[in-house]
Scaffold this active site. Structure first.
Site, mmCIF file in Angstrom:
data_model
loop_
_atom_site.group_PDB
_atom_site.id
_atom_site.type_symbol
_atom_site.label_atom_id
_atom_site.label_comp_id
_atom_site.label_asym_id
_atom_site.label_seq_id
_atom_site.Cartn_x
_atom_site.Cartn_y
_atom_site.Cartn_z
ATOM 1 N N ARG A 166 31.798 39.481 34.633
ATOM 2 C CA ARG A 166 32.920 38.473 34.272
ATOM 3 C C ARG A 166 33.177 37.631 35.238
ATOM 4 N NH1 ARG A 166 39.239 39.969 34.625
ATOM 5 N NH2 ARG A 166 39.682 38.344 33.366
ATOM 6 N N TYR B 290 45.675 48.432 38.113
ATOM 7 C CA TYR B 290 45.590 48.458 39.537
ATOM 8 C C TYR B 290 46.358 49.775 40.119
ATOM 9 C CZ TYR B 290 43.009 44.445 40.050
ATOM 10 O OH TYR B 290 41.871 43.352 40.053
ATOM 11 N N GLU C 151 39.663 44.723 34.605
ATOM 12 C CA GLU C 151 39.867 44.796 35.994
ATOM 13 C C GLU C 151 40.313 46.229 36.668
ATOM 14 O OE1 GLU C 151 42.024 41.635 38.219
ATOM 15 O OE2 GLU C 151 41.311 40.336 36.987
ATOM 16 N N ASN D 84 43.738 34.884 31.625
ATOM 17 C CA ASN D 84 43.938 36.468 32.428
ATOM 18 C C ASN D 84 45.539 36.415 32.979
ATOM 19 O OD1 ASN D 84 42.594 38.324 34.155
ATOM 20 N ND2 ASN D 84 43.974 37.377 35.915
ATOM 21 N N GLU D 85 45.922 37.839 32.733
ATOM 22 C CA GLU D 85 47.183 38.272 33.063
ATOM 23 C C GLU D 85 48.409 36.956 32.981
ATOM 24 O OE1 GLU D 85 46.723 39.405 37.324
ATOM 25 O OE2 GLU D 85 45.447 41.067 36.720
ATOM 26 N N GLU E 263 41.869 35.683 48.025
ATOM 27 C CA GLU E 263 43.118 36.773 47.113
ATOM 28 C C GLU E 263 44.300 36.003 47.062
ATOM 29 O OE1 GLU E 263 42.856 39.129 45.229
ATOM 30 O OE2 GLU E 263 45.035 39.681 45.242
ATOM 31 N N TRP E 264 44.366 34.997 46.468
ATOM 32 C CA TRP E 264 45.781 34.195 46.052
ATOM 33 C C TRP E 264 46.864 33.957 47.513
ATOM 34 C CZ3 TRP E 264 43.820 31.762 42.364
ATOM 35 C CH2 TRP E 264 42.835 32.480 41.451
ATOM 36 N N ASN F 97 43.951 45.156 32.689
ATOM 37 C CA ASN F 97 43.435 44.968 34.108
ATOM 38 C C ASN F 97 44.360 46.460 34.709
ATOM 39 O OD1 ASN F 97 42.059 42.822 33.821
ATOM 40 N ND2 ASN F 97 43.254 41.344 34.554
ATOM 41 N N HIS G 272 41.973 31.565 34.437
ATOM 42 C CA HIS G 272 42.302 32.409 35.426
ATOM 43 C C HIS G 272 42.980 31.496 36.646
ATOM 44 C CE1 HIS G 272 41.117 36.485 36.919
ATOM 45 N NE2 HIS G 272 42.010 36.030 38.015
HETATM 46 C C1 PNW Z 1 45.014 40.285 39.522
HETATM 47 N N1 PNW Z 1 50.455 41.095 42.500
HETATM 48 O O1 PNW Z 1 46.001 39.584 40.113
HETATM 49 C C2 PNW Z 1 43.806 38.912 39.315
HETATM 50 O O2 PNW Z 1 43.298 39.052 37.982
HETATM 51 C C3 PNW Z 1 42.987 38.870 40.427
HETATM 52 O O3 PNW Z 1 42.479 37.481 40.510
HETATM 53 C C4 PNW Z 1 43.375 39.567 41.878
HETATM 54 O O4 PNW Z 1 42.242 39.024 42.737
HETATM 55 C C5 PNW Z 1 43.641 40.849 41.572
HETATM 56 O O5 PNW Z 1 44.365 40.947 40.610
HETATM 57 C C6 PNW Z 1 43.933 41.624 42.870
HETATM 58 O O6 PNW Z 1 45.154 41.113 43.080
HETATM 59 C C7 PNW Z 1 46.918 40.030 40.607
HETATM 60 O O7 PNW Z 1 51.039 40.809 43.662
HETATM 61 C C8 PNW Z 1 47.697 39.214 41.749
HETATM 62 O O8 PNW Z 1 51.267 42.338 41.996
HETATM 63 C C9 PNW Z 1 48.893 39.739 42.193
HETATM 64 C C10 PNW Z 1 49.335 40.720 41.893
HETATM 65 C C11 PNW Z 1 49.080 41.723 40.753
HETATM 66 C C12 PNW Z 1 47.706 41.193 40.360
#
Ligand code: PNW
Length: 475
Positions: free
Chosen positions: A81, A315, A381, A170-171, A432-433, A313, A126
């Site tokens: 992906r 986590y 994810e 995405n999200e 990572e953002w 997705n 994304h």
């Molecule tokens: C997802 N939070 O985003 C994204 O789809 C990915 O690009 C990212 O790398 C992955 O999760 C891991 O973080 C998120 O701060 C970004 O809660 C931030 C958050 C949650 C999901």
């Protein structure tokens, strides 16, 4: 481990994948005619991202794609992906000008994957809106939906002969909330209580228009599937006997998973609990005018039924208790009036928000089956991060993948959830953002100090590849 050795544990064509996103891995932010995106702008402003880092170079997958392909093959993935950078293909966001170099790049990626028998799953959006469209109001502007539709049709037309699995957006929750309510993601707007609902609304409209476009013009010839990736935690009331906590949990769910899944899978509209909570809060604070939660127009294509599968997705998990306002100002937290608590028994890995709760995924999958009429599900994810001293022998993360995949096996076998695939997040350590490169989610380590950006498989990568192999040989 008995279950995991059972030959029929996963469906025959189960997708074993990993994912990435353009801005997180590609680099080449100005290469070959690419236009800037909101993440380019955001990262170049001081104080936005950890250490003022950026995705200018990232893993340089724009130049090192073939190295990524080797990683994909070493892992034995059946699916990969990745996302397209809108402004690499259409520098000003519109189809008036197509950047052929961008088309060539993604054609090579797709052709190489297909040539190696790896199926692409392609995300159109994304987080990285072309800056040119942000300058015209971005996701706040109602016009964005038809601009997205044109971009999506361009992608279906150009790549759809080879791509059979599409994620439009995405999200939307993360884009709307982190980007427009909290201001910690691009475009960095802090407009609490109003803008996120508008952005979410336009994202649903954009998604639905793209889906209808695919359905009308491409589906018969291309035979692919189109969905939207929804992030959701598993949540439970903090005190299962407390009425307030139970109600808060329902509200919280309506404001997260329900916000997008209700319109797509249940009613074509937002959950009633969400609208009434927002309207009650408006009244309380004397906010006059129409509901802050927009309404869908009858003159536009329907939203209901515009997801060909459920893209999830997942986590982490949370306990929910009542009450978590932000004083007498408008904000989403006050609207939903539900607070998150981490259970002390859940280990925290890497980033502070990520408690490790593999069985939460099984519960969430069962909930999705029961609530959304047994949809086909792809887990698009799921992952575990590492922060601090580097560990290539990352046994905690190996265990996480083993445990999580075991929970998915139980969901398939015991709960009969129609799960079609699993995508680990992420192939490579990457940008990572807001956390920059300080948080590592990869199955491969990337040495960002090294000019060659060398990739090294983690133990967790080896573990995942063993699981995939076992499945392949049991067929
Ligand atoms: C997802 N939070 O985003 C994204 O789809 C990915 O690009 C990212 O790398 C992955 O999760 C891991 O973080 C998120 O701060 C970004 O809660 C931030 C958050 C949650 C999901």
């Amino acid at each position: 481990m008995a279950l995991i050795q059972d030959a029929n544990m996963f469906p025959r064509d189960f997708a074993w994948g990993a994912g990435t996103a353009a801005y997180q891995v590609e680099g080449g932010w100005q290469a070959d005619g690419k236009g800037p995106s909101i993440w380019d702008t955001f990262c170049h402003e001081k104080g936005r991202v950890f250490g003022d880092q950026s995705g200018d170079v990232a893993c340089n997958s724009y130049e090192l794609w073939e190295r990524d392909l080797e990683c994909i093959q070493q892992l034995g993935l059946t699916h990969y992906r990745f996302s397209l950078s809108w402004s690499r293909l259409l520098p000003d966001g519109t189809t008036r000008h197509v950047n052929q170099k961008g088309v060539q790049y993604y054609n090579k990626v797709i052709n190489d994957l297909v040539g190696c028998n790896v199926s692409p799953m392609v995300t159109l959006y994304h987080f990285d809106l072309p800056q040119a469209l942000q300058d015209q109001g971005g996701w706040k502007s109602p016009c964005i939906a038809s601009l997205f539709e044109s971009y999506a049709k361009f992608c279906f037309q150009t790549f759809g002969d080879r791509v059979k699995l599409w994620i439009t957006i995405n999200e939307p929750y993360v884009c709307a909330k982190l980007g427009h309510e909290d201001g910690i993601h691009a475009p960095g707007l802090k407009e609490p209580g109003v803008t996120a609902y508008l952005v979410g609304h336009n994202m649903l409209r954009a998604h639905a228009m793209a889906w209808h476009g695919y359905n009308s013009y491409f589906r018969t010839a291309q035979r692919g599937l189109v969905s939207l990736a929804i992030n959701s935690d598993w949540i439970e009331p903090l005190n299962t006997h407390c009425e307030e906590d139970i109600a808060a949990t329902e509200r919280y769910l309506a404001f997260t998973l329900g916000w997008f899944a209700w319109p797509l899978f249940v009613t074509g509209d937002y959950p009633e609990i969400m609208r009434s909570a927002i309207d009650a809060e408006s009244k309380k604070l004397g906010y006059n005018g129409s509901s802050r939660l927009p309404s869908f127009s009858k003159d536009e294509p329907t939203i209901l039924g515009t997801a060909d599968f459920f893209a999830l997705n997942y986590y982490t998990s949370r306990k929910i208790k009542q009450g978590e306002g932000c004083g007498n100002i408008l904000c989403m937290k006050s609207d939903r009036d539900a607070g998150e608590v981490l259970d002390a028994s859940w280990p925290i890995c890497g980033v502070s928000w990520l408690a490790v709760v593999p069985d939460g995924l099984r519960k969430l999958l069962k909930y999705i089956k029961d609530t959304f009429k047994n949809p086909a599900v792809y887990i698009t994810e799921n992952g575990f991060s590492q922060v601090g001293p580097l560990q290539i022998e990352d046994d905690q993360r190996s265990k996480f993948y083993k445990d999580t995949i075991m929970e998915i096996a139980k969901a398939v076998q015991a709960d009969r959830v129609d799960i079609r695939g699993y995508f680990a997040w992420t192939l490579l350590d990457n940008f990572e953002w807001a956390d920059g490169y300080s948080v590592r989610f990869g199955l491969y380590h990337v040495d960002f100090e090294d000019e060659k950006l060398s990739r090294t498989m983690y133990q967790s990568g080896r573990e995942y590849s063993k699981i995939i192999l076992k499945h392949k040989f049991s067929q």
